[in-house]
Design a protein around this motif. Structure first.
Motif, mmCIF file in Angstrom:
data_model
loop_
_atom_site.group_PDB
_atom_site.id
_atom_site.type_symbol
_atom_site.label_atom_id
_atom_site.label_comp_id
_atom_site.label_asym_id
_atom_site.label_seq_id
_atom_site.Cartn_x
_atom_site.Cartn_y
_atom_site.Cartn_z
ATOM 1 N N TYR A 58 36.853 -23.065 51.299
ATOM 2 C CA TYR A 58 37.281 -21.128 51.905
ATOM 3 C C TYR A 58 37.626 -20.262 51.637
ATOM 4 O O TYR A 58 38.910 -20.334 51.102
ATOM 5 N N VAL A 62 34.635 -12.687 50.716
ATOM 6 C CA VAL A 62 34.054 -12.484 52.293
ATOM 7 C C VAL A 62 33.517 -10.976 52.782
ATOM 8 O O VAL A 62 34.159 -9.981 52.343
ATOM 9 N N ASN A 67 30.066 -11.606 57.979
ATOM 10 C CA ASN A 67 30.207 -13.358 58.893
ATOM 11 C C ASN A 67 29.843 -12.559 60.475
ATOM 12 O O ASN A 67 29.501 -13.153 61.225
ATOM 13 N N TRP A 70 26.238 -12.210 61.311
ATOM 14 C CA TRP A 70 25.990 -13.679 60.893
ATOM 15 C C TRP A 70 25.940 -14.538 62.430
ATOM 16 O O TRP A 70 25.358 -15.381 63.072
ATOM 17 N N LEU A 71 27.150 -14.328 63.069
ATOM 18 C CA LEU A 71 28.409 -15.346 64.595
ATOM 19 C C LEU A 71 27.473 -14.751 65.816
ATOM 20 O O LEU A 71 27.125 -15.398 66.241
ATOM 21 N N GLY A 75 25.518 -17.845 63.788
ATOM 22 C CA GLY A 75 26.000 -18.872 64.599
ATOM 23 C C GLY A 75 26.736 -19.612 65.359
ATOM 24 O O GLY A 75 26.884 -20.083 64.958
ATOM 25 N N MET A 111 31.317 -19.223 60.369
ATOM 26 C CA MET A 111 31.470 -18.017 59.204
ATOM 27 C C MET A 111 31.121 -19.108 58.024
ATOM 28 O O MET A 111 31.816 -19.020 56.957
ATOM 29 N N PHE A 113 29.814 -16.848 55.151
ATOM 30 C CA PHE A 113 29.810 -15.562 53.842
ATOM 31 C C PHE A 113 32.282 -16.061 53.531
ATOM 32 O O PHE A 113 32.555 -15.966 54.164
#
Length: 118
Positions: A58, A62, A67, A70-71, A75, A111, A113
């Motif tokens: 990670y 970013v 993110n 996506w979440l 996600g 997460m 990305f």
């Protein structure tokens, strides 16, 4: 050892986990705006199919907006499904290595990305 683990993983749960990433990638690629997200999903499908011997790093670049979107869209359901599968696998001693792989994929599903698979 990782080859045997990957073969057993693919047979007993990895196929479904990898297919969830591929389905999410196909759904994201429907729109032009979602193509970068879909390509990221296809990249992580390889990890979901064969996770033993790979690690997720990670950091890096970013995208906070990507993110968050996506979440909300993909996600949370993917992370919850992988976390529940990990809990079920950890019930037995033999299933603990598989549970750890499900937890690795669940963390990635939250997460993706800024994460890199090595």
């Amino acid at each position: 050892m990782s080859v045997l683990g990957n073969i057993l993983w693919f047979i007993f749960g990895g196929f479904l986990s990898g297919m969830s990433w591929i389905v999410a990638g196909c759904l994201w690629c429907i729109s032009i705006i979602g193509i970068p997200v879909g390509l990221q999903c296809f990249k992580f499908a390889g990890l979901a199919f064969w996770p033993f011997g790979k690690e997720v790093i990670y950091g890096g670049t970013v995208s906070l907006i990507a993110n968050i979107i996506w979440l909300i869209v993909s996600g949370i359901p993917m992370a919850v499904a992988n976390a529940l599968a990990g809990v079920v696998c950890c019930i037995t001693i033999i299933g603990i290595p598989f549970g750890k792989q499900f937890f690795k994929i669940a963390k990635l599903a939250l997460m993706p990305f800024g994460a890199e698979v090595r």
